[in-house]
Enzyme design. Structure first.
Site, mmCIF file in Angstrom:
data_model
loop_
_atom_site.group_PDB
_atom_site.id
_atom_site.type_symbol
_atom_site.label_atom_id
_atom_site.label_comp_id
_atom_site.label_asym_id
_atom_site.label_seq_id
_atom_site.Cartn_x
_atom_site.Cartn_y
_atom_site.Cartn_z
ATOM 1 N N HIS B 416 0.814 -1.224 0.000
ATOM 2 C CA HIS B 416 0.000 0.000 0.000
ATOM 3 C C HIS B 416 0.844 1.268 0.000
ATOM 4 C CE1 HIS B 416 -3.713 2.035 0.072
ATOM 5 N NE2 HIS B 416 -4.397 1.224 0.861
ATOM 6 N N ASP B 420 -2.625 1.991 -4.459
ATOM 7 C CA ASP B 420 -3.876 1.987 -3.713
ATOM 8 C C ASP B 420 -4.809 0.928 -4.313
ATOM 9 O OD1 ASP B 420 -2.822 4.127 -2.319
ATOM 10 O OD2 ASP B 420 -3.584 5.549 -3.812
#
Lengths: 330, 443
Positions: B416, B420
């Site tokens: 992450h 995203d």
């Protein structure tokens, strides 16, 4: 800048006096046998011929009178140089020096200046026995109002003496009897001045700092050169003036090396290197010390007349070497 | 002078190699370039070739020995040529070390009594104290080597280096009240490992950590296991990850396999699997989603304009991930050939370190074990890893009728820090589309 010339410590002192006397007519020399005889150690030989009796004055045998007269002359605008034949005899001049010369500027609220220089040869090594061999510099360092200079090389002797003569305060200028005949390169430049209070690293090093001055300096340098070959890098710091003292130079060197040996000829008890030790311990350098401070000084005895005992009373090159090895744990 | 043969260092992580087989005996002649011995590194078996021609004068380590990299293992030279007296040298060194050790031990005893002369006080120089303060070192634990056992700057500086210890070893030592200073480490640069602590405990008659009883077994981690452990831990604790799952209708992919597998078999001699089709589709989809095919380097995201596709192969003693280089340029049959080749050589431990490095993305397939969903850990420095699950029949309603279709679950784990959810989801969407419409890969 003019050339350098090799000359003795003694000649460097004379050169400094002559240059200052030529430069400033208020500068004059007085002392016992400084005129016709040229001084007990021959420092002022030939000066009476150049400057005459007025400015190179033979005095009666009274150190109290000479020093008192000098203080008086200085406060009235002259710049006297006093030669005391042996440093031991400054004890007789103490009242004039300590109670008068050193105090006047303060007690007159700064209105009086006392630009006098008191030259005196100190130290043992000439077979002159207990009353002619002392190293009393610490006495003067203890008196606020006096500056104290102890040059260890001919060049330093010249540069510092000129600074002392030009200084507006009483300066005790301690010459080293046994160094009088030592030779070194000396700048001929008439403006070569070494400011009082500025020490010098005589040899760079990284393992251990040796702080020394005066007669012990050449000894320490010889030992340091030898040890360099054996892989011990010694930094030799010469403060040159004891008051004012170049504390920063000493502290920074100790921070660099973490180890320090202090060497002087004077008796250990109450000697000036004790003061330096305390300054180091109080300073930023404390946290960098990696071994106890080592002091090498003269024995706490009157200097013996017997030449072997006389030599044994002050730090030898062997002892200096051993002291450095000790602080290195070697 | 005879030429030494050293244990080669093949790859950054390699610390030691095991000698599997000497192909020559002492006294044999060997040509430069001829295979002298076979070694096993962390991950692969390797053949070591002689760099000079000559007679094999001396073999220093027997088969099975584990030898640190760059250590001499043999000598090649002319007949009768002298070789350095390795063994003797080693013996002398050992003797010296023993003598020194003895001396140190004796000194230590002396020191220990001196240091605590005055109850609770430590004899240390100001410099030593300053450094101990800065580094938060307890001076009572440092041994002074100065006069009277005085702790000096160097003692404190060495102290930091002197005890290197793994967390597990430290914990066991602490639990058992063992002084780490007494333990000699056998790890890299003298690092104390669990085994060292266990050995020390055993020598003290505390055998709890040994084979506890017959119902348990202690297995030292293999090098491969250790490296997997290290990499997975690093990945797991450095990258905040999330996993996206999607289901893929595999009818068309299966049909494609049926249609072309005989052709590919005939052409290449290799069997086409569904996994090959997935690798192909993945390499194509990645080219459209560079962020999924990237890696993080300090503050930069490095996008790759090529696909080096790693795929995980589970073996008995660990996991390896060989890399198909430039998969984005390969046809289906080329991928089949590349994957099968890597697979076969991996099983024989014949891969070179180079073939295990440089991946940009990894695929891990557990479908053959009937796994229907899992959560892979990223193969660093990749940004993402694709987990492929088994194809299972799923009931669906079609034209008011209930029928079944083969469905496969894809799990995409992403870093992450780099991407995203939307980026990952779009990639999965494209991949799903390619697999459901494999003909579109031709376009």
């Amino acid at each position: 800048m003019k050339d350098m010339k090799e000359m003795t410590y003694k000649d460097a002192v004379k050169l400094a006096m002559c240059e200052e006397m030529r430069r400033d007519e208020n500068v004059f020399l007085m002392g016992e046998d400084v005129g016709l005889y040229g001084g007990a150690f021959g420092v002022s030989v030939g000066m009476i011929e150049e400057f005459g009796e007025e400015r190179v004055r033979d005095t009666p045998i009274s150190e109290a009178a000479i020093t008192g007269a000098a203080a008086g002359a200085a406060v009235t605008g002259m710049r006297p140089i006093v030669e005391i034949m042996f440093m031991d005899f400054t004890t007789i001049a103490m009242d004039a020096l300590v109670n008068q010369a050193a105090k006047m500027r303060y007690m007159f609220g700064g209105k009086a200046k006392v630009p006098m220089t008191l030259r005196c040869p100190g130290g043992s090594g000439t077979g002159a026995a207990a009353q002619h061999s002392q190293s009393l510099e610490a006495w003067f360092c203890h008196v606020p109002g006096l500056k104290v200079v102890v040059p260890g090389t001919p060049a330093d002797a010249k540069g510092l003496l000129k600074a002392a003569i030009r200084d507006d305060n009483p300066v005790v200028f301690v010459e080293q009897k046994t160094l009088y005949k030592e030779k070194g390169m000396v700048p001929l430049d008439e403006d070569f001045i070494i400011p009082l209070g500025k020490g010098e690293i005589k040899k760079e090093g990284s393992d251990v700092t040796v702080v020394t001055y005066g007669r012990m300096l050449p000894r320490v340098l010889r030992v340091a050169e030898e040890l360099e070959k054996e892989g011990i890098s010694v930094e030799v710091v010469d403060p040159r003036t004891l008051v004012p003292l170049d504390k920063e130079l000493i502290i920074n060197s100790v921070i660099k090396t973490g180890r320090v040996v202090l060497v002087n000829e004077a008796c250990k008890t109450g000697g000036f290197i004790g003061e330096i030790a305390a300054i180091i311990a109080e300073s930023e350098a404390f946290d960098y010390l990696d071994a106890p401070i080592v002091r090498l000084a003269g024995l706490d005895i009157p200097i013996p007349y017997n030449p072997r005992l006389e030599a044994a009373a002050v730090p030898s090159e062997e002892q200096i070497r051993a002291g450095i090895m000790k602080v290195m744990n070697r | 002078m005879a030429t030494e043969v050293i244990m080669p260092k093949a790859g950054m992580d390699m610390k030691e190699g095991q000698i599997i087989k000497w192909k020559k005996k002492e006294g044999d002649y060997i040509e430069a370039g001829e295979v002298l011995l076979e070694i096993m590194t962390d991950k692969v078996n390797m053949e070591v070739e002689a760099e000079t021609s000559g007679y094999l004068l001396k073999i220093l380590y027997e088969e099975g020995a584990k030898v640190p990299v760059i250590t001499p293992i043999a000598y090649i030279g002319e007949r009768g040529e002298k070789i350095p007296e390795i063994e003797d040298k080693a013996k002398v060194t050992e003797e010296i070390e023993e003598a020194v050790e003895k001396e140190i031990v004796q000194e230590d005893i002396q020191v220990a009594t001196n240091v605590m002369d005055i109850a609770g006080k430590v004899r240390a120089t100001p410099a030593a104290r300053r450094i101990a303060r800065e580094r938060n070192i307890d001076l009572t634990k440092v041994k002074g080597t100065g006069p009277k056992g005085r702790i000096q700057k160097a003692d404190v500086e060495n102290y930091r280096d002197s005890i290197k210890v793994t967390p597990l070893a430290r914990r066991i030592a602490k639990m058992e009240g063992l002084d780490l200073e007494e333990i000699k480490g056998s790890g890299h640069e003298g690092k104390i490992l669990k085994e060292d602590v266990v050995g020390a405990l055993r020598s003290k008659g505390i055998a709890d950590y040994d084979a506890l009883d017959e119902r348990t077994e202690v297995i030292p981690m293999s090098n491969v296991r250790k490296i997997i452990a290290e990499r997975m831990t690093e990945s797991y604790f450095s990258a905040p990850t999330f996993t996206l799952n999607t289901e893929v209708d595999m009818r068309n992919a299966i049909k494609l396999r049926q249609d072309v597998k005989d052709i590919i078999l005939k052409e290449t001699g290799k069997k086409l699997t569904i996994n090959d089709i997935i690798l192909l589709a993945t390499s194509r989809a990645l080219m459209k989603h560079p962020f999924v095919n990237s890696r993080l380097s300090d503050d930069n995201i490095i996008l790759h304009k090529y696909v080096n596709l790693a795929f995980a192969i589970g073996m008995e003693d660990g996991l390896i991930t060989p890399v198909i280089k430039d998969a984005h340029e390969m046809s289906l049959s080329e991928i089949v050939v590349a994957a099968k080749d890597l697979q076969e050589r991996a099983m024989k431990k014949k891969l070179s370190p180079d073939e295990l490095q440089g991946s940009t993305f990894t695929v891990s397939n557990l479908g053959m074990y009937g796994i229907t969903y899992f959560n892979p850990i990223i193969n660093q420095p990749n940004t993402a890893i694709l987990g492929v699950s088994a194809i299972v029949d799923k009931l669906v309603k079609k034209d008011e009728e209930i029928t079944t279709i083969p469905v496969m679950n894809l799990s995409l784990t992403l870093d992450h820090r780099v991407v995203d959810g939307v980026t990952g989801a779009k990639f999965l969407q494209d991949l799903k589309h390619l697999l459901e419409n494999p003909l579109s890969m031709l376009i």
